[in-house]
Structures are given as C-alpha cells and as structure tokens.
Scaffold this active site. Structure first.
Site, short mmCIF file in Angstrom:
data_model
loop_
_atom_site.label_atom_id
_atom_site.label_comp_id
_atom_site.label_asym_id
_atom_site.label_seq_id
_atom_site.Cartn_x
_atom_site.Cartn_y
_atom_site.Cartn_z
N HIS A 98 -3.01 -2.97 3.56
CA HIS A 98 -2.23 -2.41 4.65
C HIS A 98 -1.71 -3.52 5.56
O HIS A 98 -0.53 -3.54 5.95
CB HIS A 98 -3.13 -1.45 5.44
CG HIS A 98 -2.41 -0.53 6.38
ND1 HIS A 98 -2.01 -0.92 7.63
CD2 HIS A 98 -2.03 0.76 6.25
CE1 HIS A 98 -1.42 0.09 8.25
NE2 HIS A 98 -1.41 1.12 7.43
N GLU A 134 0.82 -1.22 0.00
CA GLU A 134 0.00 0.00 0.00
C GLU A 134 0.85 1.26 0.00
O GLU A 134 0.32 2.36 -0.14
CB GLU A 134 -0.98 -0.02 1.17
CG GLU A 134 -0.36 -0.18 2.54
CD GLU A 134 -0.19 1.15 3.26
OE1 GLU A 134 -1.03 2.02 3.11
OE2 GLU A 134 0.80 1.29 3.96
N ALA A 141 -7.07 -5.06 13.86
CA ALA A 141 -6.31 -6.21 13.36
C ALA A 141 -4.92 -5.76 12.91
O ALA A 141 -3.90 -6.36 13.26
CB ALA A 141 -7.06 -6.87 12.21
#
Length: 339
Positions: free
Chosen positions: A307, A10, A284
């Site tokens: 990500h 990303e 997470a």
C-alpha cells in the site's frame, strides 16, 4: 493529462484518493483506468464516488465517469475554495477516507473550512475517527496545520449512520518533519466500544487484552454507547509516546469471538511495540502525502506495505519528490526528498 493505472501495486482505492487530493492541490488533470482492479468488487463503490463528488465540490472541477461501478475516471480540477461543506455517504462507507481526500486540499484554501460527513465512522479497512484525532492530526499540527475533528455519532458497519465534523484553517505551507523515534511512553490504554450488543462482550475483550498486555483494570475501559448507534463493537488500543501516538483497532462481528477480536488488536500492537519504529504501518501510509507536500522529511516505520509503495508511486507522479525505503539496523526508514 496524467495517466494512472488503478491495477498497479495493491490496486485499491488509495490510488484514486491520492490522485484526487494531488490534482486539487497541483491543478493537474488525470485519467485513471482499472479503478480498484485488485478488489473483489472493482470500480467505484459508494465511498469512492462520494470522494470524487466531494473533490469536485471543493475545487469546482469537472469529471467524466463519476458513477457507481465505473472503472475509469477523468478528473479536471478547478481552484480550491474554502467554506462549509456537507457530504452524505449514505451507507457505512468511510467518512474518514472521504475526509482525508479533501482535507489536505482545503489546507491550501484562502479561508477556513468546516466539513460535515455522515456514513461509517468505525468500519474495517478504514481508519476510525479516533485514529485521525489521536495519531494523524497531532502530526499534521507539528507540520503547521490546524485541524480539529469531532465525532458526533458512531456509525458501525454495516448500518452506518455516523456523523463527523472537521474544521481546518488555511496553512500557507506544511513544514518538513522527521520522526525517527517514538520517545518515552506517556500513556497506554484499551477501550471497548459497544452499541446495541451485550456489555459482557466488551468486558471479555478487555479481560483478554489485560491478560495479554499485563495491564491493570484502570487501563481497560468500557465505552458504552446508545443502542441506536449500533449494533456495533470496536476494540481500540492506544499508545501515546513523546513523538507519536498509535491506535490499533479490531472490530467485533458475527461468529467472531471476543478472544479473536482481542488477539487481532493485540497482535498488531505487539508488532509495533517490538519494533523501534516511530510509526506503525497505517500512520506511515497516511503521513506520506503531507510530507511530500512539505517537500521533505521522513520517519521510521514497523512495516513497508505494498500500500505504501503504491501510494509513493502515485505521489511521485504529481509532485517533484522521491520516496526512498530502506532497512537499517532492523528498522524500516522512509525518506522524502525534493528533486
């Protein structure tokens, strides 16, 4: 020297922040090129530069390329030292992202630490302070870390001016943990924070949330702040469960209606609620590094983002661990194992 490419995955600031944290903890030096290559304005922005400077202060290290706009950085860590630290970001740059860069390293210090940061506390593209307080720190506590974070003054984008203080004690070793279910719901409520803007904005946002979630008025809370802490508006939905707490935030801005702000927060919450996962996407992401430092564990999550996959790659470069993402019975699993 570990070589990192900031353009992979990303292509954002998390690659740099995770590398700084892990370099401080492991003592491994690194060089990163193409910093934030995936962003509209690549290179080190103010908050990223402060993260580098904070890491250098905490470990007494050395760096080349630590300048605004720099797209290449070499970082050579020294030993982590606990103590009292103060960092001024000087804009609405995120206090929470800088704090998350140095906090895991300070857990490895030989004495307690206090960190004071000034800058942005509630801005898009970064976790608000309440997210760290309600969602992140309790999970760290279950792993054996004692961290206390206090919000002293709100700092909204673009003015900033917020203040946060964090206290952390040494933690000999984080303990592996696994969160597969969220458990029974214990509480759910919405808060509309307003500073220097009409209170009717908060009321309208909460009215929309109440209709969308079928919540009674006692779950819809207006949080009026002193006008000098604004202008700013944040709508926050908090869900407390037996094994996890999640906080979903949307920010008011010019030319964006209260209904749009509410839809954004509710939409993200509904995605989590309709899943069976313990964690939503952002929590997470932010539990991956602590679990890797613990040497194992895992969780279920409502979405595996680019990500998260990018962050896993950086962590695996520094630590002898492997991340495994898999979908089973309609739920996404993340498992961390030592190797």
């Amino acid at each position: 020297m570990i070589e990192l490419d900031g353009a992979v995955g990303e292509g954002g600031g998390q690659i740099l922040r995770s590398a700084l944290t892990l370099a401080m903890i492991t003592g491994q030096r690194f060089r990163i090129r193409n910093i934030r290559a995936g962003r509209a304005k690549p290179g080190l922005m103010r908050q990223h530069l402060v993260a580098v400077q904070a890491a250098l202060r905490v470990c007494g290290g050395d760096a080349t390329g630590a300048a605004l706009g720099s797209q290449e950085l070499t970082f050579i860590p020294g030993p982590v030292a606990g103590g009292d630290y103060e960092f001024a970001i000087g804009s609405a740059g995120s206090c929470t992202l800088v704090l998350q860069t140095i906090l895991p390293a300070l857990l490895t210090a030989d004495r307690p630490s206090t960190v004071r940061l000034s800058g942005g506390t509630h801005n898009p593209m970064a976790p608000p302070v309440q997210f760290l307080q309600r969602a992140w720190c309790p999970r760290l506590a279950e792993m054996g870390a004692h961290v206390d974070i206090r919000l002293e003054r709100f700092g909204f984008y673009p003015a900033g001016g917020g203040s946060v203080e964090a206290y952390m004690e040494p933690c000999a070793a984080l303990q592996p943990c696994t969160w597969l279910t969220r458990g029974e719901r214990r509480a759910a409520y919405a808060e509309a924070f307003v500073a220097g803007i009409p209170g009717r904005v908060a009321l309208r946002e909460l009215e929309c949330v109440g209709k969308a979630m079928n919540w009674s008025e006692d779950l819809l809370l207006v949080r009026g702040l002193p006008a000098e802490q604004g202008p700013g508006n944040a709508l926050m939905l908090t869900f407390e469960y037996e094994h996890a707490t999640e906080v979903f935030t949307a920010f008011g801005e010019k030319s964006v209606s209260s209904e749009q702000v509410a839809r954004q927060a509710v939409g993200r919450a509904r995605q989590y609620l309709t899943s069976q996962a313990a964690f939503a996407e952002y929590l997470a992401d932010q539990m991956m590094l602590p679990l890797a430092l613990a040497g194992g564990g895992g969780f279920t999550m409502d979405e595996v983002s680019m990500h998260a996959r990018t962050n896993a790659g950086v962590i695996e470069t520094f630590l002898p661990v492997r991340f495994r993402f898999e979908r089973r019975d309609g739920v996404e699993y993340c498992t961390v194992t030592a190797h």
